[in-house]
Design an enzyme around this catalytic site. Structure first.
Site, PDB file in Angstrom:
ATOM      1  N   ASP A 258      40.071  37.242  52.776  1.00 31.92           N
ATOM      2  CA  ASP A 258      40.592  36.289  51.807  1.00 31.92           C
ATOM      3  C   ASP A 258      41.970  36.692  51.288  1.00 31.92           C
ATOM      4  OD1 ASP A 258      39.940  38.459  50.274  1.00 31.92           O
ATOM      5  OD2 ASP A 258      38.420  37.439  49.073  1.00 31.92           O
TER       6      ASP A 258
ATOM      7  N   ASP B 208      36.734  26.372  47.732  1.00 29.69           N
ATOM      8  CA  ASP B 208      36.566  27.824  47.654  1.00 29.69           C
ATOM      9  C   ASP B 208      35.700  28.361  48.790  1.00 29.69           C
ATOM     10  OD1 ASP B 208      36.771  30.379  46.638  1.00 29.69           O
ATOM     11  OD2 ASP B 208      36.024  29.864  44.654  1.00 29.69           O
TER      12      ASP B 208
ATOM     13  N   GLU C 188      45.108  30.612  46.803  1.00 31.14           N
ATOM     14  CA  GLU C 188      44.842  31.925  46.230  1.00 31.14           C
ATOM     15  C   GLU C 188      45.443  32.978  47.165  1.00 31.14           C
ATOM     16  OE1 GLU C 188      41.209  34.177  43.923  1.00 31.14           O
ATOM     17  OE2 GLU C 188      40.746  33.018  45.709  1.00 31.14           O
TER      18      GLU C 188
ATOM     19  N   GLU D 199      41.855  37.292  37.955  1.00 31.26           N
ATOM     20  CA  GLU D 199      40.411  37.458  37.809  1.00 31.26           C
ATOM     21  C   GLU D 199      39.917  38.820  38.301  1.00 31.26           C
ATOM     22  OE1 GLU D 199      37.853  35.128  40.410  1.00 31.26           O
ATOM     23  OE2 GLU D 199      39.588  34.635  41.633  1.00 31.26           O
TER      24      GLU D 199
END
Length: 641
Positions: free
Chosen positions: A186, A404, A453, A459
């Site tokens: 990711d 997501d 992202e 976060e």
């Protein structure tokens, strides 16, 4: 003798016609020794020829292998590095024979919906080199050079078969500074500082930055789609070479193939930071009407309320009211708003009646706030699910989707991107990809992609000041980045002692949807931060690097109309930072927000363009500012003043 001279002259004229330079390195060539061939490609603009990069492609006649070298101002930036590709039918990394070259200028203008610069223009030299490999296999290598970058791609004809890998690599001077992030699916890892040769062995994200002699090279990729597989960098400790590794061991191809661009953004630090090179390489927009695409700040409460907020209509209405008072155009409803897939069935036509999102959308529309919603990729991974979800969200009036957990850069996943992108455009839905790949020209081709992202963001509980000061020069160079700044309530953030530094991230990090991660209470407790964030525009016209060095500091200015917004972040001990105000001639009001003994302090200053502004910053801190033209009586850069 005269016949020999005429023969040599004829050879030189022929080489010039083919764009080829013949040379021999080392001692005088012995009888029968084969010659290597080399070709140079420079950009079409005066800037490219003076201070821009120069590419040199070289064919070793003995092995038939290609290398590419990049230099700038007479200094090597990228050492001769392997160029080649292997298919199931031919190894096109060796045994190549040169067939010819053709050149053209590639130029264009386009307008971006988001990014560091709205109106863009580019000019590049494109050289197409044609080769034949063993067994008659064909390979074209396209090289493009502009004032701020060098890129190349492979072009294969039909019948070449599946791709088994590339031998492509970049070799840097061994002592070159390197800012690298370990690869993960990711793209959410910290950037750390090494040298090119001493970085640990392993795989790194394909957004690596190198510096030698004041010239920077950012390794990137552009025009990546489901016809191929995403790249990462593979490194062996002790060597300054970084090989291109692909996610898939076999890339399926059943026709002609143009691989993604292997791009290198090259120049001084300002050139690299302000570059739009990877977007310039990408295909033009596939969305004809972009009038519905509207970027802007959003109130995003996940880091404060988590899932309970997503399950509460009353809480979300409260957030809408707060966003409306601030002038923020969006509220993002994260996970928890829709059904548990184990309990609900989207094939049941009555499932939509159980959602409170339509009521929230109506409530928000009355207050001129748009609603965006989170959704898991598994609920959009088939054509049938997309036909259930996307028309319904459009009918409800939802403005965008935050998709997501793709968590893959495999060819199969990239083909899913190829399907979801036209589908969201058709239903007028803005897109924010999380758990995703990183921008690789996608925002030019699909302008409804507001942000992605692919970053170790707010976060994360593990973060460093050095990482914060590296992102403007690495990840954010190549496209919008959903770092989600503004979470003042999080004690674990690395700049927790500097609310001004946290505020500056809202400018320092570009995102088409700037998801502000604080709570209403945290903003109300910091009225100077709240005031500043109320002024943040929906998009930027221009971006300028004022000062910085990766991992140490970054100060960027972004313009909207005549106002400049400035964000700065610094690592290390408290000190007074010197910030050159390179915004233009004349007199400016700099409406500065800095850390004070009792919280944020607003400090307007009148300065001349080109002056250096002194800003006190706390340990691992920063600042935020708005600059506007000063005239007698002007005391604020706020819109309402």
């Amino acid at each position: 003798m005269e016949r020999s001279v005429r023969r040599s002259t004829l050879v030189l004229l022929l080489c010039a016609a083919l764009g080829m330079t013949l040379f021999v390195t080392g001692p005088a060539r012995a009888k029968g020794q084969v010659r290597d061939s080399a070709w140079t490609v420079s950009g079409p603009s005066p800037r490219a020829s003076d201070s821009g990069p120069l590419a040199r492609l070289r064919l070793d006649r003995a092995s038939g292998a290609l290398t590419l070298q990049v230099s700038r101002a007479g200094r090597t930036v990228v050492e001769p590095s392997p160029v080649g590709i292997v298919t199931e039918r031919a190894d096109l990394s060796r045994g190549l024979r040169y067939l010819g070259r053709s050149d053209r200028t590639v130029a264009g203008q386009y307008r971006s919906t988001v990014g560091k610069e709205r109106s863009r223009a580019f000019r590049m030299t494109e050289a197409r080199f044609r080769f034949r490999g063993d067994g008659g296999a064909r390979l074209d290598v396209l090289v493009r050079v502009s004032g701020d970058g060098v890129a190349y791609r492979y072009v294969l004809p039909s019948g070449s078969g599946d791709v088994l890998g590339e031998t492509s690599a970049v070799t840097l001077p061994a002592d070159a500074d390197a800012w690298l992030g370990t690869y993960r699916k990711d793209n959410e890892n910290l950037f750390k500082h090494y040298t090119a040769a001493t970085a640990p062995a392993g795989e790194y994200m394909a957004q690596a930055l190198f510096e030698t002699g004041g010239t920077y090279a950012l390794i990137a990729e552009s025009d990546l789609t489901g016809r191929y597989s995403a790249a990462r960098l593979v490194h062996e400790e002790g060597r300054p070479t970084y090989r291109i590794g692909l996610w898939d061991q076999r890339v399926e191809s059943d026709g002609p193939l143009s691989t993604p661009w292997r791009a290198m953004v090259v120049g001084d630090l300002a050139t690299v930071t302000e570059s739009t090179f990877t977007d310039d390489l990408a295909p033009a927009s596939k969305v004809a009407d972009t009038s519905w695409i509207r970027p802007g700040p959003a109130l995003w409460t996940w880091l404060a309320g988590g899932r309970p907020a997503g399950q509460s209509l009353s809480m979300q209405k409260g957030y809408v009211d707060y966003a409306a008072r601030r002038g923020w155009p969006y509220v993002v409803v994260d996970a928890g708003w829709y059904f548990d897939p184990d309990q609900w069935d989207v094939t049941d036509p009555d499932w939509q009646r159980n959602s409170w999102i339509p009521e929230l959308v109506r409530y928000a529309k009355e207050r001129k706030v748009g609603i965006q919603v989170w959704i898991h990729q598994r609920d959009l991974d088939t054509a049938e699910e997309r036909e259930q979800w996307l028309p319904t969200l459009e009918k409800w009036g939802v403005k965008g989707v935050k998709i997501d957990f793709m968590d893959s850069e495999a060819q199969e996943t990239l083909r899913w991107y190829d399907e979801i992108l036209p589908a969201t455009a058709a239903h007028h839905l803005l897109v924010n990809f999380h758990g995703s790949t990183i921008p690789k020209g996608i925002q030019r081709t699909w302008p409804q992609v507001m942000t992605m992202e692919g970053v170790n963001g707010e976060e994360k509980r593990v973060n460093t000041p050095e990482h914060l000061a590296t992102l403007p020069f690495t990840r954010n160079v190549i496209g919008s980045m959903d770092f989600t700044p503004g979470a003042f309530q999080r004690a674990e953030r690395p700049n927790a002692a500097s609310d001004a530094g946290e505020l500056g991230l809202s400018v320092l990090y570009e995102s088409g949807i700037q998801n502000l991660a604080g709570t209403p209470e945290s903003y109300d407790a910091r009225p100077q931060a709240r005031r500043f964030l109320e002024q943040i525009p929906a998009s930027w016209d221009r971006t300028r690097l004022l000062a910085g060095r990766p991992g140490e500091s970054a100060v960027l200015a972004r313009a909207k109309g005549e106002r400049w917004f400035i964000g700065g972040i610094f690592t290390g001990d408290a000190h007074t930072a010197a910030v050159p105000l390179r915004l233009g001639q004349g007199t400016w009001l700099v409406d500065l927000v800095r850390d004070g003994a009792d919280g944020l302090v607003r400090e307007p200053r009148v300065v001349r363009g080109g002056d250096t502004v002194s800003v006190p910053v706390v340990k691992d801190g920063g600042f935020a500012a708005i600059a506007c033209r000063w005239r007698p009586g002007v005391t604020s850069c706020d819109r309402s003043s």
